[in-house]
Design a protein around this motif. Sequence first.
Motif, PDB file in Angstrom:
ATOM      1  N   PHE A 128       0.829  -1.210   0.000  1.00 25.96           N
ATOM      2  CA  PHE A 128       0.000   0.000   0.000  1.00 25.96           C
ATOM      3  C   PHE A 128       0.865   1.262   0.000  1.00 25.96           C
ATOM      4  O   PHE A 128       2.055   1.220   0.313  1.00 25.96           O
ATOM      5  N   MET A 129       0.214   2.396  -0.357  1.00 28.92           N
ATOM      6  CA  MET A 129       0.897   3.696  -0.312  1.00 28.92           C
ATOM      7  C   MET A 129       1.559   3.889   1.054  1.00 28.92           C
ATOM      8  O   MET A 129       0.934   3.617   2.081  1.00 28.92           O
ATOM      9  N   ASP A 142       5.848   4.796 -10.799  1.00 25.78           N
ATOM     10  CA  ASP A 142       5.196   6.116 -10.888  1.00 25.78           C
ATOM     11  C   ASP A 142       6.122   7.132 -11.551  1.00 25.78           C
ATOM     12  O   ASP A 142       5.713   7.911 -12.403  1.00 25.78           O
ATOM     13  N   PHE A 159      -4.353  11.848 -12.944  1.00 24.87           N
ATOM     14  CA  PHE A 159      -5.651  11.484 -12.364  1.00 24.87           C
ATOM     15  C   PHE A 159      -6.724  12.491 -12.791  1.00 24.87           C
ATOM     16  O   PHE A 159      -7.858  12.131 -13.068  1.00 24.87           O
ATOM     17  N   ARG A 187      -4.760   3.982 -14.828  1.00 18.57           N
ATOM     18  CA  ARG A 187      -4.529   2.536 -14.655  1.00 18.57           C
ATOM     19  C   ARG A 187      -4.099   1.880 -15.968  1.00 18.57           C
ATOM     20  O   ARG A 187      -3.319   0.931 -15.970  1.00 18.57           O
ATOM     21  N   GLU A 194      -0.519   2.730 -16.439  1.00 13.66           N
ATOM     22  CA  GLU A 194       0.240   2.017 -15.413  1.00 13.66           C
ATOM     23  C   GLU A 194       0.460   0.549 -15.831  1.00 13.66           C
ATOM     24  O   GLU A 194       1.582   0.039 -15.792  1.00 13.66           O
ATOM     25  N   GLY A 206       3.117   0.946  -7.995  1.00 15.46           N
ATOM     26  CA  GLY A 206       2.272   1.875  -7.245  1.00 15.46           C
ATOM     27  C   GLY A 206       1.418   1.061  -6.275  1.00 15.46           C
ATOM     28  O   GLY A 206       1.235  -0.149  -6.471  1.00 15.46           O
TER      29      GLY A 206
HETATM   30  C1  S3P Z   1      -1.784   4.844  -5.827  1.00 13.76           C
HETATM   31  C2  S3P Z   1      -0.536   4.860  -5.260  1.00 13.76           C
HETATM   32  C3  S3P Z   1       0.518   5.769  -5.720  1.00 13.76           C
HETATM   33  C4  S3P Z   1       0.295   6.188  -7.173  1.00 13.76           C
HETATM   34  C5  S3P Z   1      -1.090   6.726  -7.344  1.00 13.76           C
HETATM   35  C6  S3P Z   1      -2.161   5.703  -6.981  1.00 13.76           C
HETATM   36  C7  S3P Z   1      -2.795   3.897  -5.286  1.00 13.76           C
HETATM   37  O1  S3P Z   1       1.780   5.125  -5.590  1.00 13.76           O
HETATM   38  O2  S3P Z   1       0.503   5.114  -8.051  1.00 13.76           O
HETATM   39  O3  S3P Z   1      -1.210   7.873  -6.540  1.00 13.76           O
HETATM   40  O4  S3P Z   1      -3.778   3.623  -5.980  1.00 13.76           O
HETATM   41  O5  S3P Z   1      -2.592   3.410  -4.153  1.00 13.76           O
HETATM   42  P1  S3P Z   1       2.520   4.920  -4.155  1.00 13.76           P
HETATM   43  O6  S3P Z   1       2.033   3.636  -3.586  1.00 13.76           O
HETATM   44  O7  S3P Z   1       3.951   4.878  -4.525  1.00 13.76           O
HETATM   45  O8  S3P Z   1       2.172   6.089  -3.324  1.00 13.76           O
END
Ligand code: S3P
Length: 181
Positions: free
Chosen positions: A8-9, A32, A47, A56, A59, A78
């Motif tokens: 996760f982030m 990213d 976004f 997506r 990505e 990400g």
């Molecule tokens: C996302 C995480 C982000 C980035 C975007 C979407 C997500 O990456 O890809 O903001 O959906 O959890 P990080 O996990 O590096 O923050």
Amino acid sequence: MKVTLIGFMGCGKSTVGKELSKLLNLPFIDLDQEIVERTGKSISELFKILREEGFREIESSTLKELLLKEESFIISAGGGTPAYGKNIKVINALSESVFLKTDFETLWERICRDPNRPLVKLGKEKVRELYFKRLPYYQRAKFTVECDGKSPEEIAREVAIKLSLPGRSGRATQKGQGDRT
Ligand code: S3P
């Protein structure tokens, strides 16, 4: 060997990725960052312009293109990458995947004030839901490292040790097994 760090982030994929890159002497790619360089736009701008679906698509195609390369490297996905389309299958088929497992409260403290993460605007409860919705995808990684209370250097060392266990990577790739921690 290719290594994909997922989680996760805020779990430290990029920071741990850079440490691991030093330890294993392999180049490091931040998915990213690669998208930002290729499109000339920030993640927040993408976004806004393309909505999440458009982001997506970029990505997934960038991830697949990179993982199909011959070279060895470490890549940080990400936070959402494994949960969309066939991404987790692609990651597991083409690389050694590692889930950096971290408690939600720790993650939220790290990300809640970051303006560069558009999904944080959803608020804590929605982001918590997202975390639990994504967990089953993260848990399909070939390896898991528990990250709470550990420094990026310690986590990178643990990842390196797991990756070097003899015989494990070959079996995982051939049988497509799930989480073997
Ligand atoms: C996302 C995480 C982000 C980035 C975007 C979407 C997500 O990456 O890809 O903001 O959906 O959890 P990080 O996990 O590096 O923050």
